[in-house]
Design an enzyme around this catalytic site. Structure first.
Site, PDB file in Angstrom:
ATOM      1  N   LYS A 178       0.861  -1.193   0.000  1.00  0.00           N
ATOM      2  CA  LYS A 178       0.000   0.000   0.000  1.00  0.00           C
ATOM      3  C   LYS A 178       0.893   1.237   0.000  1.00  0.00           C
ATOM      4  CE  LYS A 178      -1.731   2.705   2.952  1.00  0.00           C
ATOM      5  NZ  LYS A 178      -1.553   3.969   2.214  1.00  0.00           N
ATOM      6  N   GLU A 254      11.273   1.558   9.364  1.00  0.00           N
ATOM      7  CA  GLU A 254      12.182   2.672   9.065  1.00  0.00           C
ATOM      8  C   GLU A 254      11.377   3.940   9.327  1.00  0.00           C
ATOM      9  OE1 GLU A 254      13.557   1.789   5.056  1.00  0.00           O
ATOM     10  OE2 GLU A 254      15.094   0.478   5.871  1.00  0.00           O
ATOM     11  N   CYS A 288      14.001  11.387   5.027  1.00  0.00           N
ATOM     12  CA  CYS A 288      14.180  11.049   6.442  1.00  0.00           C
ATOM     13  C   CYS A 288      15.623  11.262   6.897  1.00  0.00           C
ATOM     14  CB  CYS A 288      13.779   9.602   6.672  1.00  0.00           C
ATOM     15  SG  CYS A 288      14.762   8.463   5.681  1.00  0.00           S
ATOM     16  N   GLU A 381      10.798  16.276  14.830  1.00  0.00           N
ATOM     17  CA  GLU A 381      11.029  16.200  13.385  1.00  0.00           C
ATOM     18  C   GLU A 381      10.061  17.134  12.662  1.00  0.00           C
ATOM     19  OE1 GLU A 381       9.530  12.806  11.098  1.00  0.00           O
ATOM     20  OE2 GLU A 381      11.504  12.615  10.182  1.00  0.00           O
TER      21      GLU A 381
HETATM   22  P1  NAD Z   1       3.065   8.348   7.532  1.00  0.00           P
HETATM   23  O1  NAD Z   1       3.525   7.498   8.655  1.00  0.00           O
HETATM   24  O2  NAD Z   1       1.999   9.334   7.774  1.00  0.00           O
HETATM   25  O3  NAD Z   1       2.525   7.425   6.338  1.00  0.00           O
HETATM   26  C1  NAD Z   1       3.301   6.392   5.798  1.00  0.00           C
HETATM   27  C2  NAD Z   1       2.397   5.308   5.271  1.00  0.00           C
HETATM   28  O4  NAD Z   1       1.707   4.715   6.360  1.00  0.00           O
HETATM   29  C3  NAD Z   1       1.335   5.786   4.296  1.00  0.00           C
HETATM   30  O5  NAD Z   1       1.191   4.831   3.286  1.00  0.00           O
HETATM   31  C4  NAD Z   1       0.088   5.863   5.168  1.00  0.00           C
HETATM   32  O6  NAD Z   1      -1.118   5.722   4.466  1.00  0.00           O
HETATM   33  C5  NAD Z   1       0.316   4.684   6.095  1.00  0.00           C
HETATM   34  N1  NAD Z   1      -0.379   4.770   7.382  1.00  0.00           N
HETATM   35  C6  NAD Z   1      -0.669   5.868   8.113  1.00  0.00           C
HETATM   36  N2  NAD Z   1      -1.287   5.533   9.264  1.00  0.00           N
HETATM   37  C7  NAD Z   1      -1.398   4.181   9.252  1.00  0.00           C
HETATM   38  C8  NAD Z   1      -1.947   3.234  10.171  1.00  0.00           C
HETATM   39  N3  NAD Z   1      -2.506   3.607  11.330  1.00  0.00           N
HETATM   40  N4  NAD Z   1      -1.873   1.919   9.844  1.00  0.00           N
HETATM   41  C9  NAD Z   1      -1.292   1.521   8.689  1.00  0.00           C
HETATM   42  N5  NAD Z   1      -0.776   2.380   7.781  1.00  0.00           N
HETATM   43  C10 NAD Z   1      -0.817   3.689   8.063  1.00  0.00           C
HETATM   44  O7  NAD Z   1       4.372   9.006   6.937  1.00  0.00           O
HETATM   45  P2  NAD Z   1       4.492  10.036   5.738  1.00  0.00           P
HETATM   46  O8  NAD Z   1       3.936  11.342   6.178  1.00  0.00           O
HETATM   47  O9  NAD Z   1       3.978   9.389   4.507  1.00  0.00           O
HETATM   48  O10 NAD Z   1       6.105  10.132   5.597  1.00  0.00           O
HETATM   49  C11 NAD Z   1       6.876  10.988   6.356  1.00  0.00           C
HETATM   50  C12 NAD Z   1       7.466  10.284   7.551  1.00  0.00           C
HETATM   51  O11 NAD Z   1       8.133   9.102   7.126  1.00  0.00           O
HETATM   52  C13 NAD Z   1       8.528  11.103   8.258  1.00  0.00           C
HETATM   53  O12 NAD Z   1       8.402  10.937   9.641  1.00  0.00           O
HETATM   54  C14 NAD Z   1       9.836  10.493   7.773  1.00  0.00           C
HETATM   55  O13 NAD Z   1      10.943  10.672   8.615  1.00  0.00           O
HETATM   56  C15 NAD Z   1       9.462   9.061   7.665  1.00  0.00           C
HETATM   57  N6  NAD Z   1      10.354   8.359   6.728  1.00  0.00           N
HETATM   58  C16 NAD Z   1      11.313   7.525   7.225  1.00  0.00           C
HETATM   59  C17 NAD Z   1      12.185   6.872   6.363  1.00  0.00           C
HETATM   60  C18 NAD Z   1      13.290   5.948   6.845  1.00  0.00           C
HETATM   61  O14 NAD Z   1      13.892   5.255   6.011  1.00  0.00           O
HETATM   62  N7  NAD Z   1      13.583   5.898   8.119  1.00  0.00           N
HETATM   63  C19 NAD Z   1      12.062   7.073   4.990  1.00  0.00           C
HETATM   64  C20 NAD Z   1      11.075   7.943   4.524  1.00  0.00           C
HETATM   65  C21 NAD Z   1      10.209   8.578   5.410  1.00  0.00           C
HETATM   66  O1  6OD Z   2      18.327   4.954   0.281  1.00  0.00           O
HETATM   67  C1  6OD Z   2      17.601   4.137   0.848  1.00  0.00           C
HETATM   68  O2  6OD Z   2      17.717   2.909   0.689  1.00  0.00           O
HETATM   69  C2  6OD Z   2      16.557   4.604   1.759  1.00  0.00           C
HETATM   70  N1  6OD Z   2      15.868   3.642   2.411  1.00  0.00           N
HETATM   71  C3  6OD Z   2      16.328   5.924   1.904  1.00  0.00           C
HETATM   72  C4  6OD Z   2      15.388   6.475   2.792  1.00  0.00           C
HETATM   73  C5  6OD Z   2      15.128   7.789   2.744  1.00  0.00           C
HETATM   74  C6  6OD Z   2      14.162   8.391   3.586  1.00  0.00           C
HETATM   75  O3  6OD Z   2      13.440   9.296   3.247  1.00  0.00           O
END
Ligand code: NAD
Ligand code: 6OD
Length: 477
Positions: A178, A254, A288, A381
Site C-alpha cells: 500500500k 524505518e 528522512c 522532526e
Molecule cells: P506516515 O507514517 O503518515 O505514512 C506512511 C504510510 O503509512 C502511508 O502509506 C500511510 O497511508 C500509512 N499509514 C498511516 N497511518 C497508518 C496506520 N494507522 N496503519 C497503517 N498504515 C498507516 O508518513 P508520511 O507522512 O507518509 O512520511 C513521512 C514520515 O516518514 C517522516 O516521519 C519520515 O521521517 C518518515 N520516513 C522515514 C524513512 C526511513 O527510512 N527511516 C524514509 C522515509 C520517510
Molecule cells: O536509500 C535508501 O535505501 C533509503 N531507504 C532511503 C530512505 C530515505 C528516507 O526518506
C-alpha cells in the site's frame, strides 16, 4: 492514467474515489480509488494462494530472473515513471530522473544479485555415544515468511516501495503493498511492469488508500499477514505495532529522524557548507535522512553560519511540501521557532512566484539559530527545509548534543582529521553515520535507525534475513 489496485493479477478501480492534488499548484489532477476492507481481504487471499500455487514453487533463480525483468521494465518506461513521480511529489524532475527512478530499478537488480547463490551455512557435528556415535550434518535453509505487507510513504514513493518489494519477492514471499495515498501513480506503473514481467497472479498485489481506519490499517491488522515492512512516521509505527501485537506479527520499521550534522573547525568549510545545503534542503528537507540540527565548532561558527544562510537564501528551483496539511505543519514550526526565541537567518516564510505555483504548497528554505537544546523545534522532526545551527566547543560536547534526541537515524560528520572521524562516528547513536558526505548509498550496507527511528535493519543481507526464516536441518550421516 488513473491509479488502480492490482489484485490477483487483475487491475481494478473498485472503491470510493478520493482526489489526487498537485502539490505544485494545489489543483485536483486525478482521482484515486480507496481500497475497501473487502479489497484488502481479497489481496491477502490472493497472496496466500500464490504461495500455495505457482509462485510458491519458483526457484531462487526464477525469482531473480523475474526481478531483472522488472528492472528492465522500469527502465523501458523510464520517462513515464519520472513524469509520474515528479507530478505526484512536486519534486524537481531532475531529482526523480537521477535518484528515484534509477534507484527503483537498481533495487530490483541489487536484490536479484544478492539473493542469487546466497551462501548457506553447514556444520559437521559429532554425534554423542548415547545417540549412536558418528557424524551429523547441520545445514540451514531459509524459507519465505509468507504474506508480507509493505507500507510506504510519499517522499521517495517508488524508491522506498521497491526497497522492500524487491527483497520480499527475492526471498519468495507474496506481497500486498500500500503506497501513500498522496503518491499512488508510480506504484500503479510498477504493478503494470510486474504484470508484464509475467509474475504469477497474487505474487504482488497493490491496494491504494489511506492509513488509519482505512486500507493501511486493515492490511497491517490483518490476521493473514505474516510480516509488516513499514517506512513512515514514528507515531504511525507505534500505531501499526499495536495492531501487529495482536498476532505477534514481525515488523521492520524505518521511521522518522532529527538528524544532526557535526562540523568541526578543521573541516573544509566550503565542502561542509555545500554538504549541509544538500543534506538539509534536498527534496525540500522531505527525506528522512535530512539534517535538521547542525552543530558547528565555535572557531568557525560565525563563518559557517553566515555562508550557510547566504546559500540557503540563494536556493532556487526547490519543490513544494507534499500537501497543504504538511505545508501548514512546517509553517507552524517556523512560527514556533520564533516564539521559542530563534533568530531567523534565512527564509522563514512562503515564497511568492506570481504564477500558478502560488496555489501550491511551497515554503522557503530556512536557517535558524539561538535555540536551547530543549526547544521543541530542536527536538521534533519537522520534515521540511529547516535547520537549526548551534555552536559546540569540543568533541565530547558535540557527541552529547548529537545524541540528545529521541531519534537516531543518520548523522553527518565534517572533519579533515581522520582519527577524529573514526573516534566520533561510532559514538553517535544513529544507524548511519556519513563522514564528509551525505546520502552516499551502497545497497549492500545496513540501513535503519535506533531509538524512535526504527526497528531492525534493511539493506543487502539484512533485508533478505528479515524477509525469510532460517530453518536448521540436522541429518545423521
Ligand atoms: P506516515 O507514517 O503518515 O505514512 C506512511 C504510510 O503509512 C502511508 O502509506 C500511510 O497511508 C500509512 N499509514 C498511516 N497511518 C497508518 C496506520 N494507522 N496503519 C497503517 N498504515 C498507516 O508518513 P508520511 O507522512 O507518509 O512520511 C513521512 C514520515 O516518514 C517522516 O516521519 C519520515 O521521517 C518518515 N520516513 C522515514 C524513512 C526511513 O527510512 N527511516 C524514509 C522515509 C520517510
Ligand atoms: O536509500 C535508501 O535505501 C533509503 N531507504 C532511503 C530512505 C530515505 C528516507 O526518506
Amino acid at each position: 492514467m488513473k491509479p488502480a489496485h492490482y489484485v490477483n493479477g487483475v487491475f481494478t478501480t473498485a472503491g470510493t474515489d478520493f482526489p489526487l492534488i498537485s502539490p505544485v499548484d494545489g489543483r485536483t489532477v486525478g482521482a484515486v480509488p480507496e481500497a475497501s476492507r473487502e479489497t484488502v481481504d481479497e489481496a491477502v487471499r490472493a497472496a496466500r494462494a500464490a504461495l500455495d500455487g505457482p509462485w510458491g514453487a519458483t526457484s531462487s533463480e526464477e525469482r531473480c530472473a523475474y526481478l531483472r525483468r522488472i528492472a528492465d521494465g522500469i527502465e523501458a518506461r523510464f520517462e513515464e515513471f519520472v513524469e509520474a513521480e515528479a507530478a505526484d511529489t512536486g519534486k524537481p524532475r531532475e531529482l526523480a530522473a537521477t535518484v528515484d527512478i534509477p534507484r527503483a530499478a537498481g533495487n530490483f537488480r541489487a536484490y536479484a544479485d544478492l539473493a542469487y547463490g546466497r551462501p548457506e551455512r553447514a556444520y559437521n557435528t559429532s554425534v554423542p555415544a548415547w545417540s549412536g556415535s558418528g557424524q551429523a550434518l547441520n545445514y540451514t535453509v531459509r524459507r519465505p515468511l509468507g504474506v508480507v505487507a509493505v507500507i510506504s510513504p510519499w517522499n521517495l514513493p517508488l524508491l522506498l516501495l521497491t526497497w522492500k518489494v524487491a527483497p520480499a519477492l527475492a526471498a519468495g514471499n507474496a506481497v500486498v503493498a500500500k503506497p501513500s495515498e498522496e503518491t499512488p501513480s508510480t506504484a500503479t506503473l510498477l504493478a503494470e511492469v510486474i504484470d508484464a514481467a509475467g509474475l504469477p497472479a497474487g505474487a504482488f498485489n497493490l491496494v491504494h488508500g489511506h492509513g488509519a481506519g482505512a486500507a493501511g490499517e486493515h492490511l497491517t491488522a490483518h490476521p493473514g499477514v505474516d510480516a509488516i515492512a513499514f517506512t513512515g512516521a514514528s507515531a504511525t509505527g507505534s500505531a501499526i505495532m499495536r495492531n501487529a501485537a495482536a498476532h505477534v506479527t514481525p515488523v521492520s520499521f524505518e521511521l522518522g529522524g532529527k538528524n544532526p550534522a557535526l562540523v568541526f573547525a578543521d573541516a573544509d568549510l566550503e565542502e561542509a557548507v555545500e554538504g549541509t545545503i544538500r543534506s538539509s534542503f534536498t527534496h525540500s528537507g522531505q527525506i528522512c535522512l535530512c539534517t535538521e540540527r547542525v552543530y558547528v565548532q565555535r572557531p568557525i561558527f560565525e563563518a559557517f553560519t553566515r555562508a550557510l544562510a547566504e546559500r540557503a537564501r540563494g536556493l532556487r528551483g526547490y519543490g513544494p511540501m507534499i500537501s497543504a496539511q504538511h505545508r501548514d505543519k512546517v509553517l507552524s514550526y517556523y512560527r514556533l521557532a520564533v516564539e521559542e526565541g530563534a533568530t531567523v537567518l534565512a527564509g522563514g516564510g512562503v515564497p511568492e512566484f506570481g504564477d500558478a505555483r502560488d496555489g501550491g504548497f511551497h515554503v522557503e528554505p530556512t536557517v535558524i539559530t539561538g535555540l536551547p537544546p530543549h526547544a521543541r523545534t530542536v527536538r521534533e522532526e519537522v520534515f521540511g527545509p529547516i535547520c537549526h545551527v548551534a555552536p559546540f566547543d569540543d568533541e565530547d560536547e558535540a557527541v552529547r548534543l548529537a545524541n540528545d534526541s529521541p531519534y537516531g537515524l543518520a548523522a553527518t560528520v565534517w572533519t579533515t582529521d581522520l582519527s577524529r572521524a573514526h573516534r566520533v562516528a561510532p559514538r553517535i547513536q544513529a544507524g548511519i553515520v556519513w563522514v564528509n558526505c551525505w546520502n552516499l548509498r551502497d545497497l549492500r550496507t545496513p540501513f535503519g535507525g535506533v531509538k524512535a527511528s526504527g526497528i531492525g535493519r534493511e539493506g543487502g543481507e539484512y533485508s533478505l534475513d528479515f524477509f525469510s526464516e532460517p530453518v536448521n536441518v540436522c541429518v545423521k550421516i
